[in-house]
Design an enzyme around this catalytic site. Structure first.
Site, PDB file in Angstrom:
ATOM      1  N   LYS A  11      -1.632  14.024 -21.532  1.00 32.47           N
ATOM      2  CA  LYS A  11      -2.707  13.529 -20.648  1.00 32.47           C
ATOM      3  C   LYS A  11      -2.312  13.658 -19.179  1.00 32.47           C
ATOM      4  O   LYS A  11      -3.085  14.146 -18.351  1.00 32.47           O
ATOM      5  CB  LYS A  11      -2.997  12.055 -20.968  1.00 32.47           C
ATOM      6  CG  LYS A  11      -3.865  11.377 -19.916  1.00 32.47           C
ATOM      7  CD  LYS A  11      -4.106   9.919 -20.211  1.00 32.47           C
ATOM      8  CE  LYS A  11      -3.056   8.959 -19.718  1.00 32.47           C
ATOM      9  NZ  LYS A  11      -3.107   8.607 -18.292  1.00 32.47           N
ATOM     10  N   ASN A  12      -1.098  13.198 -18.854  1.00 34.31           N
ATOM     11  CA  ASN A  12      -0.732  13.152 -17.436  1.00 34.31           C
ATOM     12  C   ASN A  12      -0.372  14.519 -16.855  1.00 34.31           C
ATOM     13  O   ASN A  12      -0.193  14.655 -15.649  1.00 34.31           O
ATOM     14  CB  ASN A  12       0.397  12.142 -17.211  1.00 34.31           C
ATOM     15  CG  ASN A  12      -0.102  10.718 -17.439  1.00 34.31           C
ATOM     16  OD1 ASN A  12      -1.316  10.483 -17.490  1.00 34.31           O
ATOM     17  ND2 ASN A  12       0.816   9.784 -17.595  1.00 34.31           N
ATOM     18  N   CYS A 104      -5.350  -1.502 -10.345  1.00 39.39           N
ATOM     19  CA  CYS A 104      -5.768  -1.635 -11.737  1.00 39.39           C
ATOM     20  C   CYS A 104      -4.911  -2.709 -12.370  1.00 39.39           C
ATOM     21  O   CYS A 104      -4.071  -3.316 -11.719  1.00 39.39           O
ATOM     22  CB  CYS A 104      -5.695  -0.303 -12.472  1.00 39.39           C
ATOM     23  SG  CYS A 104      -4.051   0.207 -12.845  1.00 39.39           S
ATOM     24  N   ARG A 109      -1.213  -0.071  -7.035  1.00 40.36           N
ATOM     25  CA  ARG A 109      -1.445   1.367  -7.056  1.00 40.36           C
ATOM     26  C   ARG A 109      -1.981   1.943  -5.733  1.00 40.36           C
ATOM     27  O   ARG A 109      -3.078   2.517  -5.681  1.00 40.36           O
ATOM     28  CB  ARG A 109      -2.334   1.748  -8.249  1.00 40.36           C
ATOM     29  CG  ARG A 109      -1.772   1.126  -9.522  1.00 40.36           C
ATOM     30  CD  ARG A 109      -2.251   1.778 -10.754  1.00 40.36           C
ATOM     31  NE  ARG A 109      -1.634   3.080 -10.984  1.00 40.36           N
ATOM     32  CZ  ARG A 109      -1.898   3.828 -12.031  1.00 40.36           C
ATOM     33  NH1 ARG A 109      -2.772   3.438 -12.916  1.00 40.36           N
ATOM     34  NH2 ARG A 109      -1.314   4.995 -12.176  1.00 40.36           N
ATOM     35  N   PRO A 110      -1.193   1.799  -4.675  1.00 43.34           N
ATOM     36  CA  PRO A 110      -1.612   2.360  -3.383  1.00 43.34           C
ATOM     37  C   PRO A 110      -1.540   3.888  -3.388  1.00 43.34           C
ATOM     38  O   PRO A 110      -0.932   4.482  -4.281  1.00 43.34           O
ATOM     39  CB  PRO A 110      -0.577   1.784  -2.407  1.00 43.34           C
ATOM     40  CG  PRO A 110       0.634   1.531  -3.245  1.00 43.34           C
ATOM     41  CD  PRO A 110       0.142   1.194  -4.624  1.00 43.34           C
ATOM     42  N   ILE A 111      -2.165   4.523  -2.376  1.00 44.84           N
ATOM     43  CA  ILE A 111      -2.061   5.984  -2.263  1.00 44.84           C
ATOM     44  C   ILE A 111      -1.513   6.384  -0.885  1.00 44.84           C
ATOM     45  O   ILE A 111      -1.741   7.487  -0.419  1.00 44.84           O
ATOM     46  CB  ILE A 111      -3.402   6.706  -2.556  1.00 44.84           C
ATOM     47  CG1 ILE A 111      -4.518   6.229  -1.602  1.00 44.84           C
ATOM     48  CG2 ILE A 111      -3.818   6.564  -3.993  1.00 44.84           C
ATOM     49  CD1 ILE A 111      -5.680   7.222  -1.520  1.00 44.84           C
ATOM     50  N   LEU A 113       1.356   7.207   0.055  1.00 43.60           N
ATOM     51  CA  LEU A 113       2.259   8.372   0.072  1.00 43.60           C
ATOM     52  C   LEU A 113       1.467   9.683  -0.048  1.00 43.60           C
ATOM     53  O   LEU A 113       1.824  10.684   0.578  1.00 43.60           O
ATOM     54  CB  LEU A 113       3.297   8.274  -1.052  1.00 43.60           C
ATOM     55  CG  LEU A 113       4.243   7.059  -0.953  1.00 43.60           C
ATOM     56  CD1 LEU A 113       5.089   6.917  -2.216  1.00 43.60           C
ATOM     57  CD2 LEU A 113       5.157   7.196   0.265  1.00 43.60           C
ATOM     58  N   ASP A 295       5.645   4.166 -18.966  1.00 44.51           N
ATOM     59  CA  ASP A 295       4.563   4.334 -19.942  1.00 44.51           C
ATOM     60  C   ASP A 295       5.010   4.081 -21.383  1.00 44.51           C
ATOM     61  O   ASP A 295       4.195   4.141 -22.307  1.00 44.51           O
ATOM     62  CB  ASP A 295       3.954   5.748 -19.834  1.00 44.51           C
ATOM     63  CG  ASP A 295       3.213   5.955 -18.520  1.00 44.51           C
ATOM     64  OD1 ASP A 295       2.904   4.959 -17.853  1.00 44.51           O
ATOM     65  OD2 ASP A 295       2.962   7.119 -18.153  1.00 44.51           O
ATOM     66  N   ARG A 387      -8.408   6.571 -24.026  1.00 46.34           N
ATOM     67  CA  ARG A 387      -8.163   7.241 -22.751  1.00 46.34           C
ATOM     68  C   ARG A 387      -6.946   8.167 -22.868  1.00 46.34           C
ATOM     69  O   ARG A 387      -6.885   9.185 -22.180  1.00 46.34           O
ATOM     70  CB  ARG A 387      -7.867   6.220 -21.650  1.00 46.34           C
ATOM     71  CG  ARG A 387      -9.064   5.403 -21.235  1.00 46.34           C
ATOM     72  CD  ARG A 387      -8.709   4.575 -20.022  1.00 46.34           C
ATOM     73  NE  ARG A 387      -7.858   5.373 -19.151  1.00 46.34           N
ATOM     74  CZ  ARG A 387      -6.805   4.915 -18.486  1.00 46.34           C
ATOM     75  NH1 ARG A 387      -6.473   3.653 -18.557  1.00 46.34           N
ATOM     76  NH2 ARG A 387      -6.096   5.708 -17.733  1.00 46.34           N
TER      77      ARG A 387
HETATM   78  N1  EPU Z   1       3.203   4.236  -5.048  1.00 51.43           N
HETATM   79  C1  EPU Z   1       3.167   3.885  -3.727  1.00 51.43           C
HETATM   80  N2  EPU Z   1       2.408   4.650  -2.881  1.00 51.43           N
HETATM   81  C2  EPU Z   1       1.706   5.728  -3.319  1.00 51.43           C
HETATM   82  C3  EPU Z   1       1.752   6.085  -4.679  1.00 51.43           C
HETATM   83  C4  EPU Z   1       2.523   5.312  -5.529  1.00 51.43           C
HETATM   84  O1  EPU Z   1       3.795   2.912  -3.308  1.00 51.43           O
HETATM   85  O2  EPU Z   1       1.053   6.385  -2.499  1.00 51.43           O
HETATM   86  C5  EPU Z   1       4.020   3.441  -5.979  1.00 51.43           C
HETATM   87  C6  EPU Z   1       3.189   2.835  -7.116  1.00 51.43           C
HETATM   88  O3  EPU Z   1       2.603   1.611  -6.723  1.00 51.43           O
HETATM   89  C7  EPU Z   1       4.228   2.679  -8.196  1.00 51.43           C
HETATM   90  C8  EPU Z   1       5.124   3.891  -8.005  1.00 51.43           C
HETATM   91  O4  EPU Z   1       4.914   4.315  -6.652  1.00 51.43           O
HETATM   92  O5  EPU Z   1       4.982   1.525  -7.943  1.00 51.43           O
HETATM   93  C9  EPU Z   1       4.882   5.052  -8.939  1.00 51.43           C
HETATM   94  O6  EPU Z   1       3.514   5.384  -8.953  1.00 51.43           O
HETATM   95  P1  EPU Z   1       3.005   6.885  -9.153  1.00 51.43           P
HETATM   96  O7  EPU Z   1       2.259   7.292  -7.948  1.00 51.43           O
HETATM   97  O8  EPU Z   1       4.140   7.733  -9.604  1.00 51.43           O
HETATM   98  O9  EPU Z   1       1.968   6.694 -10.335  1.00 51.43           O
HETATM   99  P2  EPU Z   1       0.710   7.619 -10.562  1.00 51.43           P
HETATM  100  O10 EPU Z   1       1.047   8.982 -10.145  1.00 51.43           O
HETATM  101  O11 EPU Z   1      -0.486   6.984  -9.996  1.00 51.43           O
HETATM  102  C10 EPU Z   1       1.304   8.479 -12.963  1.00 51.43           C
HETATM  103  C11 EPU Z   1       0.722   8.359 -14.332  1.00 51.43           C
HETATM  104  C12 EPU Z   1       0.931   6.947 -14.854  1.00 51.43           C
HETATM  105  C13 EPU Z   1       2.429   6.661 -14.869  1.00 51.43           C
HETATM  106  C14 EPU Z   1       3.000   6.837 -13.457  1.00 51.43           C
HETATM  107  C15 EPU Z   1       4.503   6.653 -13.390  1.00 51.43           C
HETATM  108  C16 EPU Z   1      -1.103   9.931 -14.308  1.00 51.43           C
HETATM  109  C17 EPU Z   1      -2.565  10.178 -14.404  1.00 51.43           C
HETATM  110  N3  EPU Z   1      -0.699   8.674 -14.303  1.00 51.43           N
HETATM  111  O12 EPU Z   1       0.572   7.555 -12.142  1.00 51.43           O
HETATM  112  O13 EPU Z   1       0.451   6.961 -16.195  1.00 51.43           O
HETATM  113  O14 EPU Z   1       2.658   5.345 -15.308  1.00 51.43           O
HETATM  114  O15 EPU Z   1       2.691   8.169 -12.984  1.00 51.43           O
HETATM  115  O16 EPU Z   1       5.154   7.534 -14.241  1.00 51.43           O
HETATM  116  O17 EPU Z   1      -0.326  10.872 -14.264  1.00 51.43           O
HETATM  117  C18 EPU Z   1      -0.372   6.037 -18.181  1.00 51.43           C
HETATM  118  O18 EPU Z   1      -0.405   7.180 -18.641  1.00 51.43           O
HETATM  119  O19 EPU Z   1      -0.563   5.015 -18.889  1.00 51.43           O
HETATM  120  C19 EPU Z   1      -0.115   5.848 -16.752  1.00 51.43           C
HETATM  121  C20 EPU Z   1      -0.378   4.708 -16.118  1.00 51.43           C
END
Ligand code: EPU
Length: 409
Positions: A11-12, A104, A109-111, A113, A295, A387
């Site tokens: 999925k990811n 969520c 889950r900020p963006i 970065l 995960d 999902r």
């Molecule tokens: N973070 C920040 N700033 C950002 C982005 C992330 O501080 O701009 C923090 C997050 O809050 C978290 C950490 O960095 O503490 C890691 O988050 P990441 O951005 O890596 O997560 P993601 O890319 O949003 C993906 C997977 C998640 C998985 C995480 C970690 C997808 C669609 N989702 O999320 O998958 O847990 O990486 O490996 O690829 C799941 O499949 O159940 C799932 C939640």
């Protein structure tokens, strides 16, 4: 449970790969696409943006001849992963407007970065009315750092990588996410004509190209799905062969399972998991790849509830990813939360009860608990599980589980 199960596409990996098809006007063919509600949803987003999307079995064909550069709130809020359309839109159109996805159940889950990366490429980024706008006359390659408080960011790395494929000059991402899903995306982008090296390590280098072309790609198998079935085998004292699993992407999980008393045999692209003897408690801390994946935390925590002894499970990636704990308590599990850790006093038999799923991996953990418990467990809100797990009830039934899906009236 006994038997063989075939692991579906990841999925990811598939979500950003589908988003990457927006980078070219030419047709792309993606194979080993799992039949998941998140994938259907990503296909709807691509269609809404103007792409033609055709799904045939596990193959998805996308052609994004002409696309628009905006994804609205109603589309994005349903699936946080949809934020990964932003990099391709910015790369191809030099402008993107996407609703901020919000937090969520598992954390904030900020963006920030993702946005920092776009800014480093020369984009102007503003947030207004719940939408983030990014635009640039030209995207210019640069060196940027994507480390955050919990390590790097998986989708942030994917987003910046996708935008940078069409930037001018060289982009270097330092502290890039090393997850296999990032490597799979880089492989697809390279097949489309991008010039990316270093994916899988902390430094990714991209030399921008003028345009990308259509490509075909087969998605990697889902290491989290494979880990979930492996844990189900250990929790039920069964023996399961995972067909098409990539042990080389699962070392942290297989190592912990082995320490916990599982017997693991690798045979080509199959992994067989059984038990060596009694289960033993193990301590786990979730970390970015190649550490133990967040995960798989909920599923492993469930295994520890049926393992005699005390284990400590520490969650370092998402701050509130313990929603399954109170539901596991309804089955009789003895777990205390202390800051970022769950202290599990395992070994008491679980007994079936109705429980409520809160997120995708928590649902999988509750299903494993239900399989290991005496009596009947009813997991409610299973739409969470659809999902990210293809046909989980069918696959578990094939392995001997007594599980049925009750359609909501
Ligand atoms: N973070 C920040 N700033 C950002 C982005 C992330 O501080 O701009 C923090 C997050 O809050 C978290 C950490 O960095 O503490 C890691 O988050 P990441 O951005 O890596 O997560 P993601 O890319 O949003 C993906 C997977 C998640 C998985 C995480 C970690 C997808 C669609 N989702 O999320 O998958 O847990 O990486 O490996 O690829 C799941 O499949 O159940 C799932 C939640």
């Amino acid at each position: 449970m006994h038997g063989e199960v075939t692991i579906s596409g990841a999925k990811n990996a598939v979500l950003p790969i589908l988003a990457a098809t927006l980078l070219t006007a030419e047709p792309c063919v993606i194979r080993r696409v799992p039949n998941l509600s998140d994938v259907k949803f990503m296909c709807q987003i691509l269609t809404w943006l103007g792409a033609q999307v055709r799904c045939e079995g596990d193959t998805v064909r996308v052609q994004a001849k002409k696309i628009k550069g905006a994804g609205d709130y109603d589309l994005i809020r349903k699936m946080r992963g949809s934020i990964c359309i932003m990099g391709p839109l910015l790369g191809r159109l030099k402008k993107a407007t996407v609703s901020l996805p919000g937090g969520c159940i598992i954390g904030a889950r900020p963006i920030n970065l993702h946005l920092k990366g776009f800014q480093a490429l020369g984009a102007r980024v503003t947030i207004e009315g719940g939408y983030v706008h990014a635009s640039a006359k030209r995207l210019i390659g640069s060196a940027l750092f994507l480390g955050g408080r919990a390590g790097s960011t998986v989708l942030g790395t994917a987003n910046v990588m996708m935008a940078a494929t069409l930037a001018e000059g060289v982009t270097v991402i330092e502290s890039a996410a090393c997850e296999p899903e990032v490597v799979d995306l880089a492989n697809f982008l390279n097949a489309m004509g991008a010039r990316i090296t270093g994916a899988g390590g902390p430094t990714i280098t991209m030399t921008g190209v003028k345009e990308l072309h259509g490509a075909e790609h087969e998605v990697i198998p889902d290491r989290i799905e494979a880990a979930t079935y492996a844990i189900a085998a250990a929790a039920t004292n069964g023996e399961i062969t995972l067909r098409g699993a990539r042990a080389d992407q699962m070392y942290a999980v297989l190592d912990k399972l082995s320490d916990a008393g599982a017997k693991i045999e690798r045979n080509g692209s199959s992994i067989t998991i059984g038990r060596k003897g009694r289960l033993k408690p193990v301590d786990i801390t979730t970390l970015p790849y190649a550490g133990f994946p967040t995960d798989v935390q909920a599923q492993m925590l469930t295994l520890m509830t049926v393992t005699p002894g005390i284990s400590i499970i520490t969650e370092r990636i998402f701050e509130s990813r313990f929603m399954h704990v109170s539901e596991l308590a309804r089955l009789g599990a003895d777990i205390e939360i202390e800051g970022p850790s769950a202290i599990v006093k395992g070994g008491k038999p679980l007994s079936g009860a109705p429980v409520m799923a809160s997120d995708l991996r928590a649902s999988a953990a509750l299903v494993i608990a239900g399989l290991a418990a005496c009596g009947t467990t009813q997991v409610n809100r299973v739409y969470h599980i659809d999902r990210g797990y293809e046909n989980i009830d069918g696959k578990l039934r094939q392995l001997g589980a007594r599980i049925e899906r009750i359609e909501e009236s």
